[in-house]
Scaffold this motif. Structure first.
Motif, PDB file in Angstrom:
ATOM      1  N   GLU A  16       0.842  -1.193   0.000  1.00  0.00           N
ATOM      2  CA  GLU A  16       0.000   0.000   0.000  1.00  0.00           C
ATOM      3  C   GLU A  16       0.884   1.251   0.000  1.00  0.00           C
ATOM      4  OE1 GLU A  16      -3.891   1.690   2.407  1.00  0.00           O
ATOM      5  OE2 GLU A  16      -2.545   0.265   3.366  1.00  0.00           O
ATOM      6  N   ALA A  17       0.477   2.252  -0.796  1.00  0.00           N
ATOM      7  CA  ALA A  17       1.206   3.523  -0.852  1.00  0.00           C
ATOM      8  C   ALA A  17       0.399   4.600  -0.144  1.00  0.00           C
ATOM      9  CB  ALA A  17       1.428   3.925  -2.307  1.00  0.00           C
ATOM     10  N   THR A  18       1.034   5.300   0.805  1.00  0.00           N
ATOM     11  CA  THR A  18       0.356   6.410   1.484  1.00  0.00           C
ATOM     12  C   THR A  18       1.300   7.608   1.543  1.00  0.00           C
ATOM     13  OG1 THR A  18       1.116   5.509   3.587  1.00  0.00           O
ATOM     14  CG2 THR A  18      -1.177   5.038   2.980  1.00  0.00           C
ATOM     15  N   ILE A  19       0.708   8.808   1.662  1.00  0.00           N
ATOM     16  CA  ILE A  19       1.537  10.012   1.822  1.00  0.00           C
ATOM     17  C   ILE A  19       1.595  10.323   3.315  1.00  0.00           C
ATOM     18  CG2 ILE A  19       1.754  12.462   1.306  1.00  0.00           C
ATOM     19  CD1 ILE A  19       0.343  11.915  -1.348  1.00  0.00           C
ATOM     20  N   ARG A  20       2.813  10.465   3.850  1.00  0.00           N
ATOM     21  CA  ARG A  20       2.976  10.716   5.285  1.00  0.00           C
ATOM     22  C   ARG A  20       3.896  11.898   5.542  1.00  0.00           C
ATOM     23  NH1 ARG A  20       4.302   4.840   7.489  1.00  0.00           N
ATOM     24  NH2 ARG A  20       2.692   3.767   6.305  1.00  0.00           N
ATOM     25  N   ASN A  79       9.904   5.498 -13.149  1.00  0.00           N
ATOM     26  CA  ASN A  79      10.512   4.518 -14.048  1.00  0.00           C
ATOM     27  C   ASN A  79       9.725   3.219 -13.958  1.00  0.00           C
ATOM     28  OD1 ASN A  79      13.264   5.681 -15.008  1.00  0.00           O
ATOM     29  ND2 ASN A  79      13.144   6.202 -12.842  1.00  0.00           N
ATOM     30  N   TYR A  80       9.973   2.339 -14.914  1.00  0.00           N
ATOM     31  CA  TYR A  80       9.325   1.026 -14.919  1.00  0.00           C
ATOM     32  C   TYR A  80       9.552   0.318 -13.581  1.00  0.00           C
ATOM     33  CZ  TYR A  80       7.928  -3.474 -16.970  1.00  0.00           C
ATOM     34  OH  TYR A  80       7.307  -4.654 -17.260  1.00  0.00           O
ATOM     35  N   LYS A  81      10.767   0.471 -13.029  1.00  0.00           N
ATOM     36  CA  LYS A  81      11.056  -0.206 -11.768  1.00  0.00           C
ATOM     37  C   LYS A  81      10.192   0.324 -10.623  1.00  0.00           C
ATOM     38  CE  LYS A  81      15.286  -1.577 -10.477  1.00  0.00           C
ATOM     39  NZ  LYS A  81      16.666  -1.370 -10.034  1.00  0.00           N
ATOM     40  N   ASP A  82       9.843   1.633 -10.665  1.00  0.00           N
ATOM     41  CA  ASP A  82       8.924   2.164  -9.654  1.00  0.00           C
ATOM     42  C   ASP A  82       7.566   1.468  -9.778  1.00  0.00           C
ATOM     43  OD1 ASP A  82      10.735   4.180  -8.603  1.00  0.00           O
ATOM     44  OD2 ASP A  82      10.415   5.251 -10.489  1.00  0.00           O
ATOM     45  N   GLY A  83       7.171   1.188 -11.029  1.00  0.00           N
ATOM     46  CA  GLY A  83       5.924   0.447 -11.241  1.00  0.00           C
ATOM     47  C   GLY A  83       5.989  -0.909 -10.567  1.00  0.00           C
ATOM     48  N   LEU A  84       7.126  -1.599 -10.748  1.00  0.00           N
ATOM     49  CA  LEU A  84       7.293  -2.919 -10.118  1.00  0.00           C
ATOM     50  C   LEU A  84       7.229  -2.789  -8.595  1.00  0.00           C
ATOM     51  CD1 LEU A  84      10.296  -4.239 -12.292  1.00  0.00           C
ATOM     52  CD2 LEU A  84       7.911  -4.986 -12.466  1.00  0.00           C
ATOM     53  N   ALA A  85       7.845  -1.728  -8.039  1.00  0.00           N
ATOM     54  CA  ALA A  85       7.882  -1.541  -6.579  1.00  0.00           C
ATOM     55  C   ALA A  85       6.489  -1.243  -6.028  1.00  0.00           C
ATOM     56  CB  ALA A  85       8.849  -0.409  -6.228  1.00  0.00           C
ATOM     57  N   TYR A  86       5.760  -0.317  -6.652  1.00  0.00           N
ATOM     58  CA  TYR A  86       4.417   0.036  -6.157  1.00  0.00           C
ATOM     59  C   TYR A  86       3.470  -1.160  -6.250  1.00  0.00           C
ATOM     60  CZ  TYR A  86       4.985   5.133  -5.577  1.00  0.00           C
ATOM     61  OH  TYR A  86       5.346   6.390  -5.135  1.00  0.00           O
ATOM     62  N   GLU A  92      -0.820  11.169  -7.506  1.00  0.00           N
ATOM     63  CA  GLU A  92      -1.138  10.427  -8.744  1.00  0.00           C
ATOM     64  C   GLU A  92      -0.245   9.199  -8.946  1.00  0.00           C
ATOM     65  OE1 GLU A  92      -1.850  13.658 -12.021  1.00  0.00           O
ATOM     66  OE2 GLU A  92      -1.035  14.572 -10.202  1.00  0.00           O
ATOM     67  N   LEU A  93       0.722   9.001  -8.044  1.00  0.00           N
ATOM     68  CA  LEU A  93       1.712   7.945  -8.284  1.00  0.00           C
ATOM     69  C   LEU A  93       1.132   6.528  -8.318  1.00  0.00           C
ATOM     70  CD1 LEU A  93       4.787   9.472  -6.477  1.00  0.00           C
ATOM     71  CD2 LEU A  93       4.565   8.933  -8.895  1.00  0.00           C
ATOM     72  N   PRO A  94       0.200   6.171  -7.420  1.00  0.00           N
ATOM     73  CA  PRO A  94      -0.339   4.803  -7.535  1.00  0.00           C
ATOM     74  C   PRO A  94      -0.935   4.535  -8.921  1.00  0.00           C
ATOM     75  CG  PRO A  94      -0.898   5.732  -5.403  1.00  0.00           C
ATOM     76  CD  PRO A  94      -0.292   6.853  -6.216  1.00  0.00           C
ATOM     77  N   ASP A  95      -1.612   5.502  -9.481  1.00  0.00           N
ATOM     78  CA  ASP A  95      -2.226   5.321 -10.794  1.00  0.00           C
ATOM     79  C   ASP A  95      -1.165   5.262 -11.903  1.00  0.00           C
ATOM     80  OD1 ASP A  95      -4.327   5.330 -12.767  1.00  0.00           O
ATOM     81  OD2 ASP A  95      -3.699   7.400 -13.191  1.00  0.00           O
ATOM     82  N   VAL A  96      -0.230   6.207 -11.890  1.00  0.00           N
ATOM     83  CA  VAL A  96       0.777   6.259 -12.965  1.00  0.00           C
ATOM     84  C   VAL A  96       1.685   5.032 -12.931  1.00  0.00           C
ATOM     85  CG1 VAL A  96       2.669   7.598 -13.962  1.00  0.00           C
ATOM     86  CG2 VAL A  96       0.774   8.775 -12.902  1.00  0.00           C
ATOM     87  N   THR A  97       2.047   4.591 -11.719  1.00  0.00           N
ATOM     88  CA  THR A  97       2.935   3.422 -11.635  1.00  0.00           C
ATOM     89  C   THR A  97       2.219   2.160 -12.120  1.00  0.00           C
ATOM     90  OG1 THR A  97       2.360   3.197  -9.287  1.00  0.00           O
ATOM     91  CG2 THR A  97       4.428   4.328  -9.800  1.00  0.00           C
ATOM     92  N   ALA A  98       0.905   2.090 -11.908  1.00  0.00           N
ATOM     93  CA  ALA A  98       0.159   0.934 -12.436  1.00  0.00           C
ATOM     94  C   ALA A  98       0.126   1.002 -13.962  1.00  0.00           C
ATOM     95  CB  ALA A  98      -1.265   0.930 -11.866  1.00  0.00           C
TER      96      ALA A  98
END
Ligand SMILES: C=CC(=O)SCCNC(=O)CCNC(=O)[C@H](O)C(C)(C)COP(=O)(O)OP(=O)(O)OC[C@H]1O[C@@H](n2cnc3c(N)ncnc32)[C@H](O)[C@@H]1OP(=O)(O)O
Ligand SMILES: NC(=O)C1=CN([C@@H]2O[C@H](COP(=O)(O)OP(=O)(O)OC[C@H]3O[C@@H](n4cnc5c(N)ncnc54)[C@H](O)[C@@H]3O)[C@@H](O)[C@H]2O)C=CC1
Length: 322
Positions: A10-14, A36-43, A299-305
């Motif tokens: 899960e990704a949250t802003i803290r 980057n693509y790797k951020d997609g893999l991480a999220y 917007e990162l959860p959406d873009v990384t997906a």
């Protein structure tokens, strides 16, 4: 912040404090990051990327030095950090502040501002490393066409523009045929449907390319190799189709083709600096800006997906302050 709960990430802003930051000599006010693509893999919590949670993701950052215990850097210096296992095992760039070991830090050339640095990012740095690898193995524009796979993506887009600027004739391989105008605008002179290269091919095909930059792996890379001309060179850096390489040795032993592996994450510091210096002279900043989509942290959860689905075009720049 990425947290793993059971088998779900899960990704949250803290809001965090400086004392929460990991160890390192240089504390950086992050201005821009990227996806980057790797951020997609991480999220997405894919195996083999993040090895300790919780973690601040983001494999890239650019900003100014806030404070430094290392004499090489001082407050206000414009810097970037790319890879070095940030966002994998060390807190990364999707944050307003980061702390890293001084050996990871690269001072930005005067010609590259912090936003441009993240429009380039690991994807662009890797493209530059690929171009340098092709040149190191003697490839010149007179040798013929260079093929770029995964061409609408980050690595592919920047590779096309860098190669075209150096005078290479570039063929772009894409599954997104609607992006042909974009690919031609950034420097491709030929657009190839990726379906031609996506499946099992012949050990040796007709000579078609003098060299290549491959961000895709699997059958695509095997087919690029089998259609590479005598003495050609292919730089392999990605796995968007797969990590396998169902190829034969025919291109190597019958045509003397060279396959060069390109790695950006733990590349030695002097090689990073050389690549950033070349980017300072070779990148067309106006053209680069046409490849960029800007997003905020939310917007990162959406873009990384979407990057994992192959739906992100060009480069994504993250404004970490919104
Ligand atoms: C921006 C850059 C990129 O985008 S790179 C592409 C994105 N990265 C990935 O997709 C990597 C995903 N990783 C994996 O799928 C796995 O790590 C693996 C298949 C590469 C290996 O997994 P496996 O379970 O088969 O082996 P181990 O985890 O036991 O590792 C074996 C051995 O290799 C070392 N190692 C693992 N990952 C890396 C790495 N990324 N770079 C370099 N070395 C790596 C690991 O430490 C083990 O060595 P040892 O000496 O035994 O410790
Ligand atoms: N070796 C290294 O140090 C680095 C490796 N990479 C790798 O390079 C690859 C590309 O990275 P980015 O450009 O950031 O990603 P991206 O998502 O922006 O680009 C990938 C491209 O490949 C295409 N693609 C997706 N699935 C495909 C398939 N099955 N067949 C053919 N094409 C397909 C997509 O449409 C997209 O155009 C990734 O695998 C990434 O992990 C990226 C940076 C550094």
């Amino acid at each position: 912040m990425l947290d793993r709960t059971d088998d779900h990430v899960e990704a949250t802003i803290r809001e965090l404090d400086d004392v929460d930051l990991p160890a390192g000599e240089v504390t950086i006010d992050v201005e821009w990051s990227t996806v980057n693509y790797k951020d997609g893999l991480a999220y997405a919590g894919r195996p083999g990327v993040v090895d300790r949670y919780p973690i601040v993701p983001g494999v890239d950052l650019a900003g100014t030095v806030h404070s430094s215990d290392d004499p090489r850097y001082g407050p206000g210096d414009r810097v970037t950090v790319n890879g070095c296992r940030m966002g994998e095992r060390h807190w990364g760039g999707h944050a307003e502040r980061a702390r890293v070991p001084a050996d990871w830090v690269v001072r930005l050339p005067d010609a590259i501002d912090t936003r441009t640095a993240m429009a380039i990012g690991t994807a662009g740095l890797t493209s530059m490393l690929c171009v340098l690898a092709l040149e190191r193995h003697g490839l010149t524009p007179d040798d013929g066409t260079v093929v770029v796979t995964g061409s609408s993506g980050g690595v592919g887009s920047v590779a096309i523009s860098l190669l075209a600027r150096r005078g290479f004739r570039v063929a772009a391989v894409t599954g997104r045929t609607e992006e042909e105008p974009y690919l031609r605008r950034i420097g491709a002179v030929e657009v190839v449907d990726r379906a031609e290269l996506a499946g099992p091919g012949r050990p040796l095909a007709s000579e078609r390319w003098a060299g290549g930059v491959d961000a895709v792996g699997s059958h695509t890379l095997a087919n690029v190799l089998s259609a590479t001309a005598y003495g050609g060179v292919v730089a392999a850096c990605g796995l968007a189709q797969g990590m396998d390489l169902p190829a034969s040795v025919a291109p190597f032993i019958l045509r003397g083709v060279t396959l060069v592996g390109v790695e950006s994450v733990v590349t030695p510091h002097d090689r990073r600096v050389a690549a950033w210096d070349r980017l300072a002279t070779d990148i067309d900043r106006d053209l680069l800006e046409t490849m960029v989509t800007e997003v905020g942290l939310g917007e990162l959860p959406d873009v990384t997906a979407r990057i994992l689905e192959g739906k992100v075009r060009g480069r994504v720049v993250v404004d970490v302050r919104r």
